[in-house]
Design a protein around this motif. Sequence first.
Motif, PDB file in Angstrom:
ATOM      1  N   VAL A  18      28.592 -21.804  38.655  1.00  0.00           N
ATOM      2  CA  VAL A  18      28.047 -21.238  37.420  1.00  0.00           C
ATOM      3  C   VAL A  18      29.222 -20.841  36.528  1.00  0.00           C
ATOM      4  CG1 VAL A  18      26.627 -19.411  36.432  1.00  0.00           C
ATOM      5  CG2 VAL A  18      26.031 -20.377  38.669  1.00  0.00           C
ATOM      6  N   ASN A  19      29.322 -21.496  35.368  1.00  0.00           N
ATOM      7  CA  ASN A  19      30.422 -21.197  34.458  1.00  0.00           C
ATOM      8  C   ASN A  19      30.280 -19.792  33.898  1.00  0.00           C
ATOM      9  OD1 ASN A  19      31.673 -23.688  34.678  1.00  0.00           O
ATOM     10  ND2 ASN A  19      30.452 -24.574  33.033  1.00  0.00           N
ATOM     11  N   ARG A  20      31.412 -19.115  33.802  1.00  0.00           N
ATOM     12  CA  ARG A  20      31.420 -17.816  33.140  1.00  0.00           C
ATOM     13  C   ARG A  20      31.316 -18.051  31.648  1.00  0.00           C
ATOM     14  NH1 ARG A  20      35.976 -14.510  36.594  1.00  0.00           N
ATOM     15  NH2 ARG A  20      34.853 -14.652  38.575  1.00  0.00           N
ATOM     16  N   ARG A  21      30.763 -17.098  30.958  1.00  0.00           N
ATOM     17  CA  ARG A  21      30.454 -17.278  29.548  1.00  0.00           C
ATOM     18  C   ARG A  21      31.695 -17.350  28.668  1.00  0.00           C
ATOM     19  NH1 ARG A  21      25.781 -13.918  26.410  1.00  0.00           N
ATOM     20  NH2 ARG A  21      25.788 -15.200  24.560  1.00  0.00           N
ATOM     21  N   PHE A  22      32.705 -16.570  28.986  1.00  0.00           N
ATOM     22  CA  PHE A  22      33.892 -16.505  28.148  1.00  0.00           C
ATOM     23  C   PHE A  22      35.138 -16.789  28.979  1.00  0.00           C
ATOM     24  CE2 PHE A  22      30.827 -13.509  26.292  1.00  0.00           C
ATOM     25  CZ  PHE A  22      30.688 -14.067  25.038  1.00  0.00           C
ATOM     26  N   ALA A  23      36.192 -17.246  28.294  1.00  0.00           N
ATOM     27  CA  ALA A  23      37.491 -17.440  28.925  1.00  0.00           C
ATOM     28  C   ALA A  23      38.541 -16.749  28.061  1.00  0.00           C
ATOM     29  CB  ALA A  23      37.810 -18.923  29.055  1.00  0.00           C
ATOM     30  N   LYS A  24      39.581 -16.289  28.713  1.00  0.00           N
ATOM     31  CA  LYS A  24      40.685 -15.706  27.960  1.00  0.00           C
ATOM     32  C   LYS A  24      41.326 -16.801  27.129  1.00  0.00           C
ATOM     33  CE  LYS A  24      41.748 -12.106  31.295  1.00  0.00           C
ATOM     34  NZ  LYS A  24      42.736 -11.584  32.246  1.00  0.00           N
ATOM     35  N   GLU A  25      41.838 -16.404  25.973  1.00  0.00           N
ATOM     36  CA  GLU A  25      42.439 -17.374  25.074  1.00  0.00           C
ATOM     37  C   GLU A  25      43.577 -18.106  25.772  1.00  0.00           C
ATOM     38  OE1 GLU A  25      44.547 -17.362  20.715  1.00  0.00           O
ATOM     39  OE2 GLU A  25      42.961 -15.902  21.121  1.00  0.00           O
ATOM     40  N   GLY A  26      43.542 -19.431  25.685  1.00  0.00           N
ATOM     41  CA  GLY A  26      44.576 -20.252  26.303  1.00  0.00           C
ATOM     42  C   GLY A  26      44.329 -20.573  27.770  1.00  0.00           C
ATOM     43  N   GLU A  71      41.531 -21.853  30.957  1.00  0.00           N
ATOM     44  CA  GLU A  71      40.299 -22.592  31.219  1.00  0.00           C
ATOM     45  C   GLU A  71      39.184 -21.629  31.584  1.00  0.00           C
ATOM     46  OE1 GLU A  71      40.246 -25.934  33.850  1.00  0.00           O
ATOM     47  OE2 GLU A  71      42.369 -26.316  33.501  1.00  0.00           O
ATOM     48  N   LYS A  72      37.944 -22.071  31.322  1.00  0.00           N
ATOM     49  CA  LYS A  72      36.798 -21.271  31.749  1.00  0.00           C
ATOM     50  C   LYS A  72      36.764 -21.196  33.266  1.00  0.00           C
ATOM     51  CE  LYS A  72      33.338 -21.430  28.163  1.00  0.00           C
ATOM     52  NZ  LYS A  72      31.961 -21.758  27.832  1.00  0.00           N
ATOM     53  N   GLN A  73      36.337 -20.075  33.769  1.00  0.00           N
ATOM     54  CA  GLN A  73      36.214 -19.858  35.202  1.00  0.00           C
ATOM     55  C   GLN A  73      34.767 -20.074  35.632  1.00  0.00           C
ATOM     56  OE1 GLN A  73      38.948 -18.846  37.276  1.00  0.00           O
ATOM     57  NE2 GLN A  73      39.998 -19.534  35.441  1.00  0.00           N
TER      58      GLN A  73
END
Length: 135
Positions: A33-41, A43-45
């Motif tokens: 299940v992809n996390r909704r947000f990723a830190k800038e720069g 990849e999505k977790q």
Amino acid sequence: MNKVCLIGRLTKDPEVRYTQSNNTLVATFNIAVNRRFAKEGEEKQADFITIVAWAKTGEFCSNYFKKGQQVGICGRIQTRNWEDEQGQKHYATEVVAEEVCFADSKKENSSSDPFANNTFGTDNFDVTSGDDLPF
């Protein structure tokens, strides 16, 4: 209230086993299940969630869910713990599936899948014009 709804991709085909006590089918699988947000720069977790489906729901999952498919799961969170033969304690958190569905878009489904398009059971009638309707 204990209710969770997830959409994710199967990491491998469901595994099926039967209980010793009453021979009930249980299917187990993981979804990413992809996390909704990723830190800038970055990849999505993704979170990898264990799903347990019993009886008819488990049978459906074992027959139709395949690795890589996107699926929807609604159910309840369950925790359990046990001790192995060496005295080591183990803990598990999983989702017990109460409702399951396909969540792929039509474009992502394979053409060999009877559920991949809306032609299943319609005899492929062309209904673009009313002239040749079979009824």
